[in-house]
Design a protein around this motif. Sequence first.
Motif, short mmCIF file in Angstrom:
data_model
loop_
_atom_site.label_atom_id
_atom_site.label_comp_id
_atom_site.label_asym_id
_atom_site.label_seq_id
_atom_site.Cartn_x
_atom_site.Cartn_y
_atom_site.Cartn_z
N GLY B 182 0.83 -1.20 0.00
CA GLY B 182 0.00 0.00 0.00
C GLY B 182 0.86 1.24 0.00
N GLU B 183 0.33 2.31 -0.59
CA GLU B 183 1.08 3.58 -0.64
C GLU B 183 1.47 4.08 0.74
N GLY B 184 0.64 3.76 1.73
CA GLY B 184 0.91 4.22 3.10
C GLY B 184 2.19 3.59 3.66
N GLY B 203 7.35 10.05 -8.53
CA GLY B 203 5.90 10.01 -8.33
C GLY B 203 5.45 8.61 -7.96
N SER B 204 4.37 8.55 -7.22
CA SER B 204 3.81 7.26 -6.80
C SER B 204 2.39 7.15 -7.31
N TYR B 205 2.10 6.10 -8.08
CA TYR B 205 0.78 5.96 -8.71
C TYR B 205 0.15 4.66 -8.24
N PRO B 206 -0.74 4.76 -7.26
CA PRO B 206 -1.29 3.56 -6.62
C PRO B 206 -2.22 2.78 -7.54
N HIS B 216 2.97 1.96 -8.65
CA HIS B 216 4.08 2.12 -9.57
C HIS B 216 4.83 3.38 -9.16
N VAL B 218 7.43 6.01 -10.25
CA VAL B 218 8.06 6.47 -11.48
C VAL B 218 9.12 7.51 -11.14
#
Lengths: 239, 239
Positions: B182-184, B203-206, B216, B218
């Motif tokens: 998870g992004e968290g 960048g973070s693309y959940p 992902h 990037v």
Amino acid sequence: MSNPTAAMIVIGDEILSGRTRDSNMHHLAGQLTSVGIDLKEVRVIGDEHDTIVSAVQALSKMYDSVFTSGGIGPTHDDITADCIAAAFNKHIDVRDDARAILATHYAKSGTQLNEARLRMARIPDDATLIDNPVSAAPGFKLENVHVMAGVPSVFEAMVASVLPTLTGGAPLISSTVRIDRGEGDIAGPLGQVAKDHPALSIGSYPFQKDGKYGAHIVIRGVDPVEINEAVQKIEAAFQ
Amino acid sequence: MSNPTAAMIVIGDEILSGRTRDSNMHHLAGQLTSVGIDLKEVRVIGDEHDTIVSAVQALSKMYDSVFTSGGIGPTHDDITADCIAAAFNKHIDVRDDARAILATHYAKSGTQLNEARLRMARIPDDATLIDNPVSAAPGFKLENVHVMAGVPSVFEAMVASVLPTLTGGAPLISSTVRIDRGEGDIAGPLGQVAKDHPALSIGSYPFQKDGKYGAHIVIRGVDPVEINEAVQKIEAAFQ
């Protein structure tokens, strides 16, 4: 009386770099049209503090409502909430009501509510929360700005939460006539109909299919009788 | 040295009403990124004279290049060329070079070059034409503004005509790392890497797939060595 107006701000470097194709604009446009709110402008901007602040300040003054999409997740590039607070000169910190929502949500899955996730409970003073039935972390409304997530499924759920709270106008009705001729042949008679019906918005959207030229003529307005009149004139002109 | 900057103006009521889904923004974004031009802002606005004029004036001052899409066909709602002329205080009328292109094109198919089609030869003084290999009617460049068609096949052909004339910068290179958490959980370590590499954009693309959370990550920049370093740090953090 004219309809309420709206603007949208799509926030995200990934859209400007071409990595991601935005779909939230198209969704919001359709939803607002259906309740009689005129979307007048959309701006797509990057994850930069000053850019976001000035877009929010400018558009919130120009239009009745503003909707933002993106930048409210847990990572370092999620700076939208802080920018909105700055735009309206409000204090921002982790707020108890938002923290409670996250705590309940993560407790269910046994996930730790760590510092990063707590960032999603940062809500400006005086903002009201927007319900997120998909992944809990709320959006919020401050002044006339609705701050929502960028992930399409979450964005769409938040729009559904917000829509009933908005005051709409007369929903735009539209009728489409397909004319199988080139736009250059259509333009003359069509311009005359547009001139005769200034209350209607008449657009021509050309297509080319199997080597044949044609156009969809879309007539939009709030009065179904006048729309029907215009449709009949256009059909008569190209029989 | 930083890269040249660009903005885009998408012109068309049909996009703001949700009738049409714009695809030109995504196309242009990818093309500009590939030649090292940073697309910084996109505005989507309606077919209204004053709105178009002020957007053109504002963005042409703020960015190195501006690209417009839509509103240069033969119908009454195609007002972009006149608005561009007004924005730069230039005279506009049917121009001989553009008329010749249309005359040749329509002669081939035995189509009449009527008054409506001639509208597409309205080009401001001092503008240079942009080649349209799809349907002949040219776009044009005035000052730093490139005026192109809205129909995607024509827009894309015009972008291909224009691209070699632009001075690009260092093309952005990117690397993507997929993290199945998870992004968290990702946000903390990721923020540290971002802090250590201010020259990179991270960048973070959940995503959520089959009930599993992931993102992902990037990493973008111009120096492949530094990008690789950041990738290794991120991979090490989540092993």
